[in-house]
Design a protein around this motif. Structure first.
Motif, mmCIF file in Angstrom:
data_model
loop_
_atom_site.group_PDB
_atom_site.id
_atom_site.type_symbol
_atom_site.label_atom_id
_atom_site.label_comp_id
_atom_site.label_asym_id
_atom_site.label_seq_id
_atom_site.Cartn_x
_atom_site.Cartn_y
_atom_site.Cartn_z
ATOM 1 N N ARG A 1 0.810 -1.216 0.000
ATOM 2 C CA ARG A 1 0.000 0.000 0.000
ATOM 3 C C ARG A 1 0.849 1.274 0.000
ATOM 4 N NH1 ARG A 1 -2.792 -3.035 4.058
ATOM 5 N NH2 ARG A 1 -2.226 -1.553 5.688
ATOM 6 N N ILE A 2 2.180 1.130 0.068
ATOM 7 C CA ILE A 2 3.042 2.312 0.126
ATOM 8 C C ILE A 2 3.099 3.022 -1.222
ATOM 9 C CG2 ILE A 2 5.388 3.141 0.546
ATOM 10 C CD1 ILE A 2 5.735 0.830 2.524
ATOM 11 N N ALA A 3 3.368 2.277 -2.287
ATOM 12 C CA ALA A 3 3.523 2.887 -3.615
ATOM 13 C C ALA A 3 2.281 3.668 -4.056
ATOM 14 C CB ALA A 3 3.897 1.827 -4.649
ATOM 15 N N PRO A 4 1.044 3.131 -3.881
ATOM 16 C CA PRO A 4 -0.134 3.919 -4.277
ATOM 17 C C PRO A 4 -0.233 5.251 -3.531
ATOM 18 C CG PRO A 4 -0.740 1.619 -3.984
ATOM 19 C CD PRO A 4 0.655 1.754 -3.487
ATOM 20 N N ARG A 5 0.167 5.263 -2.244
ATOM 21 C CA ARG A 5 0.128 6.524 -1.487
ATOM 22 C C ARG A 5 1.163 7.512 -2.018
ATOM 23 N NH1 ARG A 5 -3.464 3.838 -0.565
ATOM 24 N NH2 ARG A 5 -4.485 3.279 1.396
ATOM 25 N N VAL A 6 2.302 7.001 -2.456
ATOM 26 C CA VAL A 6 3.326 7.873 -3.048
ATOM 27 C C VAL A 6 2.807 8.481 -4.341
ATOM 28 C CG1 VAL A 6 5.644 7.951 -4.051
ATOM 29 C CG2 VAL A 6 5.231 6.601 -1.984
ATOM 30 N N ILE A 7 2.151 7.671 -5.144
ATOM 31 C CA ILE A 7 1.618 8.169 -6.418
ATOM 32 C C ILE A 7 0.568 9.248 -6.176
ATOM 33 C CG2 ILE A 7 0.241 7.509 -8.448
ATOM 34 C CD1 ILE A 7 1.735 4.821 -8.410
ATOM 35 N N GLU A 8 -0.246 9.089 -5.152
ATOM 36 C CA GLU A 8 -1.225 10.126 -4.806
ATOM 37 C C GLU A 8 -0.521 11.457 -4.542
ATOM 38 O OE1 GLU A 8 -3.445 8.804 -1.441
ATOM 39 O OE2 GLU A 8 -4.431 7.147 -2.509
ATOM 40 N N GLN A 9 0.578 11.408 -3.817
ATOM 41 C CA GLN A 9 1.291 12.646 -3.507
ATOM 42 C C GLN A 9 1.961 13.227 -4.751
ATOM 43 O OE1 GLN A 9 3.297 13.332 0.039
ATOM 44 N NE2 GLN A 9 2.116 11.893 1.274
ATOM 45 N N MET A 10 2.389 12.377 -5.675
ATOM 46 C CA MET A 10 2.959 12.880 -6.934
ATOM 47 C C MET A 10 1.886 13.619 -7.738
ATOM 48 S SD MET A 10 5.326 9.562 -7.917
ATOM 49 C CE MET A 10 6.189 10.292 -9.319
ATOM 50 N N ASN A 11 0.677 13.089 -7.761
ATOM 51 C CA ASN A 11 -0.408 13.758 -8.476
ATOM 52 C C ASN A 11 -0.789 15.079 -7.806
ATOM 53 O OD1 ASN A 11 -0.583 11.785 -10.477
ATOM 54 N ND2 ASN A 11 -2.017 10.534 -9.275
ATOM 55 N N GLU A 12 -0.735 15.112 -6.471
ATOM 56 C CA GLU A 12 -0.983 16.371 -5.760
ATOM 57 C C GLU A 12 0.117 17.393 -6.078
ATOM 58 O OE1 GLU A 12 -1.344 15.536 -1.616
ATOM 59 O OE2 GLU A 12 -3.056 14.183 -1.871
ATOM 60 N N TYR A 13 1.315 16.909 -6.269
ATOM 61 C CA TYR A 13 2.449 17.772 -6.624
ATOM 62 C C TYR A 13 2.186 18.512 -7.941
ATOM 63 C CZ TYR A 13 7.258 18.783 -8.270
ATOM 64 O OH TYR A 13 8.395 19.373 -8.768
ATOM 65 N N PHE A 14 1.608 17.797 -8.919
ATOM 66 C CA PHE A 14 1.295 18.448 -10.198
ATOM 67 C C PHE A 14 0.287 19.585 -10.002
ATOM 68 C CE2 PHE A 14 2.100 14.004 -12.059
ATOM 69 C CZ PHE A 14 3.451 14.264 -12.228
ATOM 70 N N VAL A 15 -0.645 19.382 -9.088
ATOM 71 C CA VAL A 15 -1.638 20.424 -8.808
ATOM 72 C C VAL A 15 -0.959 21.631 -8.164
ATOM 73 C CG1 VAL A 15 -3.723 21.006 -7.512
ATOM 74 C CG2 VAL A 15 -3.520 18.751 -8.604
ATOM 75 N N LEU A 16 -0.121 21.372 -7.157
ATOM 76 C CA LEU A 16 0.568 22.459 -6.449
ATOM 77 C C LEU A 16 1.494 23.247 -7.372
ATOM 78 C CD1 LEU A 16 1.465 20.618 -3.102
ATOM 79 C CD2 LEU A 16 -0.212 22.450 -3.404
ATOM 80 N N LYS A 17 2.069 22.568 -8.348
ATOM 81 C CA LYS A 17 2.987 23.232 -9.294
ATOM 82 C C LYS A 17 2.242 23.810 -10.496
ATOM 83 C CE LYS A 17 7.147 22.666 -9.444
ATOM 84 N NZ LYS A 17 8.333 23.474 -9.079
ATOM 85 N N ASN A 18 0.904 23.708 -10.480
ATOM 86 C CA ASN A 18 0.074 24.203 -11.585
ATOM 87 C C ASN A 18 0.459 23.523 -12.903
ATOM 88 O OD1 ASN A 18 -1.997 25.781 -12.656
ATOM 89 N ND2 ASN A 18 -0.607 27.463 -13.195
ATOM 90 N N LEU A 19 0.654 22.207 -12.830
ATOM 91 C CA LEU A 19 1.059 21.444 -14.016
ATOM 92 C C LEU A 19 0.023 20.383 -14.400
ATOM 93 C CD1 LEU A 19 4.826 20.809 -13.138
ATOM 94 C CD2 LEU A 19 3.940 22.409 -14.848
ATOM 95 N N SER A 20 -1.095 20.318 -13.668
ATOM 96 C CA SER A 20 -2.047 19.234 -13.908
ATOM 97 C C SER A 20 -2.733 19.348 -15.268
ATOM 98 C CB SER A 20 -3.096 19.186 -12.793
ATOM 99 O OG SER A 20 -3.713 20.447 -12.630
ATOM 100 N N HIS A 21 -2.683 20.535 -15.890
ATOM 101 C CA HIS A 21 -3.260 20.668 -17.230
ATOM 102 C C HIS A 21 -2.281 20.194 -18.308
ATOM 103 C CE1 HIS A 21 -0.802 24.234 -16.754
ATOM 104 N NE2 HIS A 21 -0.955 24.532 -18.039
ATOM 105 N N LEU A 22 -1.018 19.984 -17.924
ATOM 106 C CA LEU A 22 0.002 19.522 -18.873
ATOM 107 C C LEU A 22 0.433 18.089 -18.609
ATOM 108 C CD1 LEU A 22 2.330 22.686 -18.893
ATOM 109 C CD2 LEU A 22 0.748 21.986 -20.710
#
Length: 675
Positions: A557-578
């Motif tokens: 269950r560790i890797a899926p939680r890491v991926i969630e934080q990577m996706n949140e990172y794209f939002v924080l960096k304003n990159l989720s549209h790219l």
């Protein structure tokens, strides 16, 4: 007959006992000591650090532990056989590819009396190229003119004809050269390029009013760097170079551990003492134009100490300070190669090596030949009469193909032998180093792959006079070969060298900002040093072992939680549209950090919270990642710094939609998504 048999058995037993006793003495007796030297027994060192309480520097054990690069109470970095079965299944030695088989038509010579360069035309070569002794030919050069900004060249001057043994004007620092037949239309015979370290007379020092004792001798410092070369891969791919580096005066920092992912944070730590993040907080943002001019780079300190300075790299696109960075707006050092490199890229025929993105040849010559010729000239012109500092860095043959150094080992050995033959090493502390090891590719799938990535090579050469004048610093460096060290320590060492050439009561230079517990390598490193004390984050630290987890379901269950934080990172960096959201494909492995007190045979402890390393593949473009995380197996809370996650396969074609140097590691652009 019976007596002889009994006596023979007794002799054999006695012989075996003696052999075991000798082996015991060899293994458990320090192979050097200096008990009769009271200075060495009681020596302590002011400044950055002192020996561990009770530790006698002279009597520190020198027996090499062939199972470990470092084996201390707080750090065990295992020695890796570069020729292991797994590595050799992947290893494929490369064949050296020359850029040209033609001999040099025009040679540059240096007239020591005139202190000027001379262009010498090799007539026999011309006859061979022309296939005639009668054909007439002409040679011309065009001076490379500097641009207004440090990163560019402005233009080329008009062509200038020259004849045999032409003396190059002092203002010409670089030229492109053409030789062609005298017929109409002319036929090109050979094209070439040359860069010059033009000699500058040293300004006479103002005599002080009071006579003072002459200052200590200042050692010159030359940093000779090769991108993406671990100490393990150096042994594997460049054994002849490794043998040279085992010679007198060379010291290998076998506990040298990188502090960041790619070239920039690792080299930046050496030359500035900062991480990019801390520099952004306390000085300026290295992504902004003009910032790199403001950073207190190490060459500025050398310049202030009356050193001449130089800096050169062989690849423009992946240059340390220009790849997705604004570069310098002002010339950073006295001699700066980049404008000439830009001219080579735009005006010479360029060739890549197989499976490489970087330029392998500029015209007739290897890309790194220009860099190390520039280094050699720099030392030849100045090292005997004044102190110099230079950093000369090669990317082109090692960055994209981690086995390509095998084709270049004789070239690199030739460079080192040339510097030695010139006598330049008699005056110079040379640092032969890399930024990191292999960062992506199949070799990372080996059990030792994480060490290949995190342990760059690091060798330091001390000339004989330095070893004689500073025996305590030499002894400390010798000891530190098997202690944990980092880029920040090297930064402090460079500043320590500058201080050596000053007055005893002169000002002390600031130590590395990012690592206040780091020190000069000329002082003994504490035996119980840890990664945090060396400025090395958990994700990069190689001191403590990790043990694979195979039986605990919650570890998946560790890797899926890491991926969630990577996706949140794209939002924080304003990159989720790219950048596409990432989703798990599968988990390669999950490991738990065990600590030095737990062996591989011990059962795993029941820990609610621990540090884990997980490697996983996402569905988007089959990207592979490795993350070091703090995970609570009850609450499933994950603590991870997304920007420290490693990308372990190539991302060159995955993130073309953005220029953020760090985010490119994690972003899979919508425009680059593969089915």
């Amino acid at each position: 007959m019976g007596f002889r048999a009994v006596n023979g058995q007794f002799s054999i037993k006695w012989f075996i006992f003696c052999v075991i006793f000798v082996i015991f003495l060899v293994l458990y007796t320090p192979i050097w000591s200096d008990d009769n030297n009271p200075r060495m027994r009681s020596q302590t060192y002011p400044g950055f650090a002192n020996p561990t309480p009770g530790e006698n520097l002279a009597n520190a054990p020198k027996v090499k532990d062939h199972k470990y690069f470092v084996h201390t109470s707080k750090c065990m970095i295992p020695y890796i056989d570069p020729f292991s079965e797994g590595a050799m299944k992947q290893y494929s030695p490369r064949t050296f590819i020359p850029c040209s088989n033609d001999s040099e038509l025009v040679s540059t010579l240096y007239d020591v009396n005139l202190k000027r360069y001379v262009l010498h035309i090799n007539e026999p070569v011309a006859h061979k190229l022309l296939n005639s002794t009668d054909k007439q030919f002409n040679c011309f050069y065009r001076e490379i003119l500097h641009g207004q900004e440090a990163e560019t060249y402005d233009t080329l001057a008009p062509s200038k004809y020259f004849s045999q043994d032409y003396v190059v004007p002092l203002h010409v620092d670089g030229m492109l050269l053409d030789c062609e037949t005298a017929e109409v239309p002319p036929v090109k015979i050979q094209k070439d390029a040359y860069m010059f370290i033009q000699y500058q007379e040293k300004q006479p020092a103002v005599k002080p009013r009071k006579e003072r004792a002459p200052p200590p001798r200042k050692p010159s410092v030359i940093m000779y760097g090769i991108d993406t070369l671990s100490r393990i891969n150096l042994r594997r791919t460049m054994p002849v170079v490794y043998e040279f580096l085992k010679g007198p005066g060379w010291y290998e920092m076998q506990g040298y551990n990188k502090v960041g992912d790619n070239s920039f944070p690792n080299i930046f730590a050496i030359v500035s003492g900062y991480s990019p993040e801390k520099a952004k907080e306390h000085v300026c943002d290295t992504d902004k134009k003009g910032c790199l001019d403001e950073i207190p780079m190490i060459w500025k300190y050398f310049k202030n100490a009356s050193y001449l300075t130089a800096y050169a790299e062989d690849e423009s696109g992946s240059n340390t300070f220009s790849y997705l960075k604004p570069g310098f707006t002002k010339k950073p050092t006295d001699y700066y190669f980049r404008p000439f490199l830009r001219a080579l890229e735009s005006k010479m025929d360029n060739y890549n090596c197989p499976d490489c993105r970087m330029t392998y040849c500029y015209g007739r010559r290897l890309a790194n030949s220009y860099i190390y010729d520039y280094c050699r000239q720099f030392m030849q012109r100045y090292v005997e009469e004044r102190p110099i500092f230079g950093m000369f860095w090669s990317n082109h043959f090692s960055h994209d193909d981690y086995f390509m150094p095998s084709a270049m080992q004789h070239k690199i050995l030739g460079d080192l032998l040339d510097y030695e033959k010139d006598g330049s090493l008699e005056h110079t502390i040379m640092i032969f180093f890399a930024d990191h090891g292999v960062r992506y590719g199949n070799i990372l799938s080996l059990p030792e792959g994480y060490l290949e990535e995190r342990l760059p090579m690091m060798f330091i050469y001390l000339p004989p006079w330095f070893r004689k004048q500073y025996p305590e610093y030499t002894a400390a460096l010798d000891l530190n070969q098997h202690r944990l060290s980092s880029n920040f320590d090297l930064h402090n060492t460079l500043k320590h060298i500058i201080e050596m050439g000053g007055t005893p009561d002169g000002p002390k230079l600031p130590i590395s900002y990012d690592c206040p517990t780091c020190q000069s390598l000329f002082y003994p490193i504490a035996e119980n040093r840890t990664c945090p004390e060396a400025g090395i984050a958990d994700h990069w630290c190689t001191c403590e072992p990790y043990k694979p987890i195979r039986s605990l379901d919650w570890s998946e269950r560790i890797a899926p939680r890491v991926i969630e934080q990577m996706n949140e990172y794209f939002v924080l960096k304003n990159l989720s549209h790219l950048c596409s959201n990432l989703s798990l494909n599968y988990i390669h492995n999950t490991e738990i950090k065990t600590g030095l007190e737990i062996t591989w045979d011990d059962e795993l402890p029941e820990l609610e919270t621990a540090i884990y390393r997980t490697k996983f593949k996402v569905k988007q473009n089959s990207a592979d990642f490795q993350a070091t995380v703090v995970f609570n197996n009850i609450t499933e809370a994950v603590k991870v710094n997304v920007e420290s996650i490693s990308r372990t396969n190539s991302y060159a074609e995955d993130s073309t939609c953005i220029n953020d140097k760090i985010a490119k590691l994690y972003c899979i652009c919508f425009s680059d998504l593969k089915s």
